[in-house]
Design a protein around this motif. Sequence first.
Motif, PDB file in Angstrom:
ATOM      1  N   GLU A  14      -3.082 -26.043  50.536  1.00 44.53           N
ATOM      2  CA  GLU A  14      -2.581 -26.444  51.849  1.00 44.53           C
ATOM      3  C   GLU A  14      -1.774 -25.292  52.416  1.00 44.53           C
ATOM      4  O   GLU A  14      -0.902 -24.750  51.720  1.00 44.53           O
ATOM      5  CB  GLU A  14      -1.696 -27.678  51.658  1.00 44.53           C
ATOM      6  CG  GLU A  14      -1.342 -28.435  52.898  1.00 44.53           C
ATOM      7  CD  GLU A  14      -0.582 -29.711  52.535  1.00 44.53           C
ATOM      8  OE1 GLU A  14       0.668 -29.670  52.550  1.00 44.53           O
ATOM      9  OE2 GLU A  14      -1.244 -30.717  52.212  1.00 44.53           O
ATOM     10  N   GLU A  23      -1.357 -28.839  44.557  1.00 45.53           N
ATOM     11  CA  GLU A  23      -1.664 -29.866  43.573  1.00 45.53           C
ATOM     12  C   GLU A  23      -2.872 -29.409  42.767  1.00 45.53           C
ATOM     13  O   GLU A  23      -3.735 -28.693  43.278  1.00 45.53           O
ATOM     14  CB  GLU A  23      -1.986 -31.170  44.314  1.00 45.53           C
ATOM     15  CG  GLU A  23      -2.136 -32.381  43.470  1.00 45.53           C
ATOM     16  CD  GLU A  23      -2.235 -33.664  44.311  1.00 45.53           C
ATOM     17  OE1 GLU A  23      -1.983 -34.735  43.735  1.00 45.53           O
ATOM     18  OE2 GLU A  23      -2.550 -33.595  45.523  1.00 45.53           O
ATOM     19  N   TYR A  24      -2.914 -29.826  41.494  1.00 48.93           N
ATOM     20  CA  TYR A  24      -4.115 -29.550  40.705  1.00 48.93           C
ATOM     21  C   TYR A  24      -4.293 -30.580  39.607  1.00 48.93           C
ATOM     22  O   TYR A  24      -3.362 -31.242  39.179  1.00 48.93           O
ATOM     23  CB  TYR A  24      -4.143 -28.122  40.161  1.00 48.93           C
ATOM     24  CG  TYR A  24      -3.054 -27.754  39.170  1.00 48.93           C
ATOM     25  CD1 TYR A  24      -3.227 -27.951  37.804  1.00 48.93           C
ATOM     26  CD2 TYR A  24      -1.873 -27.166  39.604  1.00 48.93           C
ATOM     27  CE1 TYR A  24      -2.246 -27.587  36.899  1.00 48.93           C
ATOM     28  CE2 TYR A  24      -0.890 -26.797  38.704  1.00 48.93           C
ATOM     29  CZ  TYR A  24      -1.085 -27.012  37.350  1.00 48.93           C
ATOM     30  OH  TYR A  24      -0.099 -26.648  36.453  1.00 48.93           O
ATOM     31  N   TRP A  25      -5.558 -30.706  39.183  1.00 44.60           N
ATOM     32  CA  TRP A  25      -5.962 -31.586  38.101  1.00 44.60           C
ATOM     33  C   TRP A  25      -6.632 -30.687  37.070  1.00 44.60           C
ATOM     34  O   TRP A  25      -7.625 -30.029  37.378  1.00 44.60           O
ATOM     35  CB  TRP A  25      -6.969 -32.620  38.604  1.00 44.60           C
ATOM     36  CG  TRP A  25      -6.421 -33.560  39.624  1.00 44.60           C
ATOM     37  CD1 TRP A  25      -6.021 -34.849  39.406  1.00 44.60           C
ATOM     38  CD2 TRP A  25      -6.220 -33.320  41.027  1.00 44.60           C
ATOM     39  NE1 TRP A  25      -5.579 -35.406  40.580  1.00 44.60           N
ATOM     40  CE2 TRP A  25      -5.682 -34.496  41.588  1.00 44.60           C
ATOM     41  CE3 TRP A  25      -6.426 -32.216  41.861  1.00 44.60           C
ATOM     42  CZ2 TRP A  25      -5.366 -34.605  42.931  1.00 44.60           C
ATOM     43  CZ3 TRP A  25      -6.097 -32.324  43.206  1.00 44.60           C
ATOM     44  CH2 TRP A  25      -5.577 -33.504  43.725  1.00 44.60           C
ATOM     45  N   ILE A  67      -1.338 -23.302  46.750  1.00 45.61           N
ATOM     46  CA  ILE A  67      -1.733 -24.403  45.864  1.00 45.61           C
ATOM     47  C   ILE A  67      -0.608 -25.429  45.876  1.00 45.61           C
ATOM     48  O   ILE A  67       0.556 -25.094  45.632  1.00 45.61           O
ATOM     49  CB  ILE A  67      -2.000 -23.878  44.440  1.00 45.61           C
ATOM     50  CG1 ILE A  67      -3.205 -22.934  44.449  1.00 45.61           C
ATOM     51  CG2 ILE A  67      -2.194 -25.040  43.462  1.00 45.61           C
ATOM     52  CD1 ILE A  67      -3.371 -22.116  43.182  1.00 45.61           C
ATOM     53  N   ALA A  72      -9.273 -21.041  50.811  1.00 46.26           N
ATOM     54  CA  ALA A  72      -8.817 -21.725  49.602  1.00 46.26           C
ATOM     55  C   ALA A  72      -9.480 -21.168  48.341  1.00 46.26           C
ATOM     56  O   ALA A  72      -8.823 -20.970  47.317  1.00 46.26           O
ATOM     57  CB  ALA A  72      -9.071 -23.225  49.725  1.00 46.26           C
ATOM     58  N   VAL A 129      -9.307 -28.672  39.318  1.00 41.54           N
ATOM     59  CA  VAL A 129      -9.515 -28.783  40.752  1.00 41.54           C
ATOM     60  C   VAL A 129      -8.158 -28.510  41.390  1.00 41.54           C
ATOM     61  O   VAL A 129      -7.152 -29.133  41.025  1.00 41.54           O
ATOM     62  CB  VAL A 129     -10.034 -30.181  41.151  1.00 41.54           C
ATOM     63  CG1 VAL A 129     -10.097 -30.308  42.677  1.00 41.54           C
ATOM     64  CG2 VAL A 129     -11.392 -30.444  40.530  1.00 41.54           C
ATOM     65  N   TYR A 130      -8.132 -27.557  42.292  1.00 43.25           N
ATOM     66  CA  TYR A 130      -6.906 -27.178  42.991  1.00 43.25           C
ATOM     67  C   TYR A 130      -6.988 -27.662  44.429  1.00 43.25           C
ATOM     68  O   TYR A 130      -8.045 -27.567  45.061  1.00 43.25           O
ATOM     69  CB  TYR A 130      -6.742 -25.652  43.002  1.00 43.25           C
ATOM     70  CG  TYR A 130      -6.500 -25.076  41.639  1.00 43.25           C
ATOM     71  CD1 TYR A 130      -5.206 -24.948  41.136  1.00 43.25           C
ATOM     72  CD2 TYR A 130      -7.561 -24.673  40.839  1.00 43.25           C
ATOM     73  CE1 TYR A 130      -4.979 -24.424  39.875  1.00 43.25           C
ATOM     74  CE2 TYR A 130      -7.342 -24.149  39.573  1.00 43.25           C
ATOM     75  CZ  TYR A 130      -6.054 -24.028  39.096  1.00 43.25           C
ATOM     76  OH  TYR A 130      -5.837 -23.515  37.843  1.00 43.25           O
ATOM     77  N   ARG A 131      -5.866 -28.153  44.949  1.00 46.43           N
ATOM     78  CA  ARG A 131      -5.777 -28.510  46.364  1.00 46.43           C
ATOM     79  C   ARG A 131      -4.876 -27.479  47.029  1.00 46.43           C
ATOM     80  O   ARG A 131      -3.752 -27.249  46.595  1.00 46.43           O
ATOM     81  CB  ARG A 131      -5.216 -29.921  46.552  1.00 46.43           C
ATOM     82  CG  ARG A 131      -5.278 -30.386  48.009  1.00 46.43           C
ATOM     83  CD  ARG A 131      -4.995 -31.874  48.139  1.00 46.43           C
ATOM     84  NE  ARG A 131      -3.617 -32.207  47.818  1.00 46.43           N
ATOM     85  CZ  ARG A 131      -2.594 -32.123  48.656  1.00 46.43           C
ATOM     86  NH1 ARG A 131      -2.772 -31.683  49.892  1.00 46.43           N
ATOM     87  NH2 ARG A 131      -1.385 -32.486  48.262  1.00 46.43           N
ATOM     88  N   TYR A 138     -12.867 -26.233  42.849  1.00 44.00           N
ATOM     89  CA  TYR A 138     -13.132 -26.484  41.436  1.00 44.00           C
ATOM     90  C   TYR A 138     -13.257 -25.128  40.756  1.00 44.00           C
ATOM     91  O   TYR A 138     -13.974 -24.241  41.242  1.00 44.00           O
ATOM     92  CB  TYR A 138     -14.436 -27.271  41.251  1.00 44.00           C
ATOM     93  CG  TYR A 138     -14.922 -27.276  39.818  1.00 44.00           C
ATOM     94  CD1 TYR A 138     -14.394 -28.165  38.891  1.00 44.00           C
ATOM     95  CD2 TYR A 138     -15.891 -26.374  39.388  1.00 44.00           C
ATOM     96  CE1 TYR A 138     -14.828 -28.153  37.577  1.00 44.00           C
ATOM     97  CE2 TYR A 138     -16.329 -26.363  38.076  1.00 44.00           C
ATOM     98  CZ  TYR A 138     -15.793 -27.253  37.170  1.00 44.00           C
ATOM     99  OH  TYR A 138     -16.216 -27.232  35.868  1.00 44.00           O
ATOM    100  N   ASP A 141     -10.250 -28.466  51.355  1.00 42.57           N
ATOM    101  CA  ASP A 141      -9.005 -27.980  50.753  1.00 42.57           C
ATOM    102  C   ASP A 141      -9.024 -28.000  49.227  1.00 42.57           C
ATOM    103  O   ASP A 141      -8.020 -27.727  48.586  1.00 42.57           O
ATOM    104  CB  ASP A 141      -7.808 -28.786  51.274  1.00 42.57           C
ATOM    105  CG  ASP A 141      -7.833 -30.253  50.848  1.00 42.57           C
ATOM    106  OD1 ASP A 141      -8.854 -30.718  50.279  1.00 42.57           O
ATOM    107  OD2 ASP A 141      -6.821 -30.950  51.084  1.00 42.57           O
ATOM    108  N   ARG A 142     -10.189 -28.319  48.624  1.00 44.79           N
ATOM    109  CA  ARG A 142     -10.301 -28.428  47.165  1.00 44.79           C
ATOM    110  C   ARG A 142     -11.178 -27.313  46.605  1.00 44.79           C
ATOM    111  O   ARG A 142     -12.209 -26.977  47.178  1.00 44.79           O
ATOM    112  CB  ARG A 142     -10.905 -29.770  46.756  1.00 44.79           C
ATOM    113  CG  ARG A 142     -10.256 -30.951  47.423  1.00 44.79           C
ATOM    114  CD  ARG A 142      -9.318 -31.658  46.539  1.00 44.79           C
ATOM    115  NE  ARG A 142      -8.598 -32.663  47.314  1.00 44.79           N
ATOM    116  CZ  ARG A 142      -8.081 -33.734  46.796  1.00 44.79           C
ATOM    117  NH1 ARG A 142      -8.193 -33.956  45.516  1.00 44.79           N
ATOM    118  NH2 ARG A 142      -7.422 -34.577  47.550  1.00 44.79           N
TER     119      ARG A 142
END
Length: 142
Positions: free
Chosen positions: A115, A121-123, A119, A4, A111-113, A81, A78-79
């Motif tokens: 899977e 999802e991200y914040w 990628i 990741a 922060v990226y998730r 930063y 899975d995260r």
Amino acid sequence: MIDAKEIVRQFLLQVRSGLHPDHADRFMAGRVRAHQVVSEAPEVVERTPAQYTEHVQEMLDAYGAFALTVDELIAEGDRVYARWTQTGRHLGPVDGHEPTGVPVTATTSAVYRVEDGLIVEYWIQIDRQGVAAQLGSPAAGH
């Protein structure tokens, strides 16, 4: 399979950097939840790789060929930063500010998730006040 942390590093260096925005589909799932972390008005949007490519093109139109430096990457499960610094020139309209040609630096973190190697999802948080101050003050220290 690439881990990741490396997926996010390559995404930032190849896609977000503006070097190869059309490679977004190599790093992003077909639909990505993008959490825009804004204190006064948080928002969640869904982006496709093609929409992300357009987003990066808008940044290139606004700031020219900018430099992106990855300042920090920390991974856990899975995260990932990421914190980076992006520097360009104000060459196109941005949030109602006409182009001034001045250098603009933005500090951003996300922060990226990840899977299944993509990628999903991200914040993201951007120093919007710092960018606005630079756009509104052509002579401000640059």
